[in-house]
Design a protein around this motif. Structure first.
Motif, short mmCIF file in Angstrom:
data_model
loop_
_atom_site.label_atom_id
_atom_site.label_comp_id
_atom_site.label_asym_id
_atom_site.label_seq_id
_atom_site.Cartn_x
_atom_site.Cartn_y
_atom_site.Cartn_z
N HIS A 13 2.37 -7.06 -3.06
CA HIS A 13 3.43 -6.05 -3.08
C HIS A 13 3.64 -5.47 -1.68
O HIS A 13 4.77 -5.32 -1.22
N ALA A 14 2.54 -5.15 -1.01
CA ALA A 14 2.63 -4.57 0.33
C ALA A 14 3.33 -5.52 1.30
O ALA A 14 4.18 -5.11 2.10
N GLN A 15 2.98 -6.79 1.24
CA GLN A 15 3.60 -7.78 2.12
C GLN A 15 5.09 -7.92 1.84
O GLN A 15 5.90 -8.06 2.76
N GLY A 22 9.41 -0.42 7.21
CA GLY A 22 9.60 -0.20 8.64
C GLY A 22 8.56 -0.86 9.52
O GLY A 22 8.54 -0.63 10.73
N TYR A 23 7.68 -1.70 8.94
CA TYR A 23 6.75 -2.44 9.79
C TYR A 23 6.73 -3.91 9.35
O TYR A 23 5.79 -4.39 8.72
N PRO A 24 7.80 -4.66 9.70
CA PRO A 24 7.93 -6.07 9.29
C PRO A 24 6.80 -6.95 9.79
O PRO A 24 6.51 -7.99 9.18
N ASP A 32 -7.63 -8.26 5.79
CA ASP A 32 -8.38 -7.78 6.96
C ASP A 32 -7.50 -6.92 7.85
O ASP A 32 -7.93 -5.87 8.34
N PHE A 33 -6.26 -7.36 8.03
CA PHE A 33 -5.34 -6.59 8.87
C PHE A 33 -5.01 -5.25 8.22
O PHE A 33 -5.00 -4.21 8.89
N TRP A 34 -4.72 -5.26 6.91
CA TRP A 34 -4.36 -4.03 6.22
C TRP A 34 -5.52 -3.03 6.21
O TRP A 34 -5.31 -1.82 6.18
N PHE A 64 -3.74 1.89 2.18
CA PHE A 64 -4.82 1.50 1.29
C PHE A 64 -4.29 0.52 0.26
O PHE A 64 -3.15 0.64 -0.21
N LEU A 65 -5.11 -0.46 -0.11
CA LEU A 65 -4.75 -1.40 -1.16
C LEU A 65 -5.93 -1.48 -2.15
O LEU A 65 -7.10 -1.48 -1.72
#
Length: 339
Positions: A13-15, A22-24, A32-34, A64-65
């Motif tokens: 969902h986040a991707q 606003g952060y493509p 790891d990046f998130w 957070f995920l």
């Protein structure tokens, strides 16, 4: 000004909505990046009360995920919450609600022991979990919908799963006070805490979940769903009302039976459109009006000028505070979601 701290449903969902937030550049990144991504203000909000009063707020995406918890990345999860709080305070937001898992993480990991985040000393009076308004809304959903299904609350059996949590304990207190003859079934993972709460409440019976479910006319689910668990609707009472107060809400898709009504618990609908984009990204049916009751609590506190941690800690919700926030909710045009 009010603030809302939230998070997205999962990594996929986040991707998928990173560009709209606003952060493509985050769209192709993995967990790891998130885990390292900083909090960001991604929405400016304007809310009008039916009294005519107008307030403004900001939505802070914590990044957070839920996968961070399922993969035991607890340090990343806790860092997300306190960093988002520091970010909100840095922008001088007067009262901010901790939405979704963020309040649960704050309580379960005792993050009130952490006060200094880089150059910010957290002022916890600027934050609220929103749980008092959530508990109030769930009780109103029970009171308004159960009779329509032919359930007599004066004689009903009501099971609360997550009874020792902040929201669950508030709901139990309200039920015991409002309907003293109700058969209240208490369910929670921590049995010692559950026994202590039963003694404090002075009513209710403690049963295993599997034993209590077939006995309940109303099921209030305010706990996370154990992995792999399924509820067989055939084994439930008919009619049965289920208030799904967990996050993410999934009982409505899992349980399909004409005798069982599943309601999204702790959701409110505002009388007027709200100027924001975030709820549309969360796939709500009426995104300009529907929202989490915990988010609405921050709005109500801003409307009333109650800049304080109205909801804070575990098992702290009182009937007096539920009535107080409930009156403010009605005054400004919020109503429980009943469909």
């Amino acid at each position: 000004m009010f603030g809302l701290i939230g998070h997205l449903t999962n990594l996929e969902h986040a991707q998928s909505i990173a560009d709209e937030l606003g952060y493509p550049e985050y769209a192709e990144q993995g967990l790891d990046f998130w885990c390292m991504a900083p909090p960001q203000i991604v929405d400016e909000i304007k809310v009008r009360s039916i009294t005519g009063q107008v307030i403004e707020g900001r939505y802070v995406e914590s990044c957070f995920l839920p996968e961070m918890l399922s993969q035991n990345r607890f340090k990343a999860a806790t860092r997300k919450v306190v960093n988002a709080m520091a970010h909100a305070q840095k922008y001088d937001i007067d009262i901010t609600a901790l939405g979704g898992f963020t309040s649960i993480i704050f309580e379960n990991f005792n993050l009130d022991q952490i006060r200094d985040i880089r150059n910010v000393s957290l002022d916890f009076s600027r934050f609220t979990t929103g749980n008092t308004h959530t508990a109030y809304v769930i009780t109103r959903q029970i009171e308004l919908v159960a009779p329509k299904l032919g359930i007599d609350l004066e004689r009903a059996s009501i099971l609360v799963c997550g009874a020792t949590g902040d929201i669950g304990s508030g709901v139990c207190r309200w039920l015991a006070h409002r309907f003293p003859q109700v058969d209240l079934i208490l369910v929670a993972r921590n049995q010692q805490r559950l026994q202590e709460f039963q003694q404090e409440l002075g009513t209710g019976r403690v049963l295993p979940l599997a034993t209590g479910l077939p006995l309940a006319d109303v099921i209030v689910w305010v706990a996370s769903m154990p992995k792999g668990m399924e509820i067989n609707p055939v084994e439930l009472k008919h009619p049965c009302l289920i208030i799904d107060g967990g996050y993410p809400k999934n009982l409505g898709t899992q349980i399909q039976h004409p005798g069982v009504r599943v309601l999204n618990g702790g959701i409110v609908e505002h009388s007027l459109d709200i100027d924001w984009k975030i709820m549309k990204l969360l796939n709500y049916d009426v995104p300009k009006r529907q929202l989490f009751a915990c988010f609405a609590e921050a709005m109500l506190l801003e409307f009333e000028g109650w800049h304080t941690n109205f909801s804070w800690g575990r098992n702290q919700i009182s009937l007096e505070k539920m009535a107080q926030i409930g009156a403010a909710s009605v005054k400004h045009g919020f109503r429980p979601l009943l469909t």
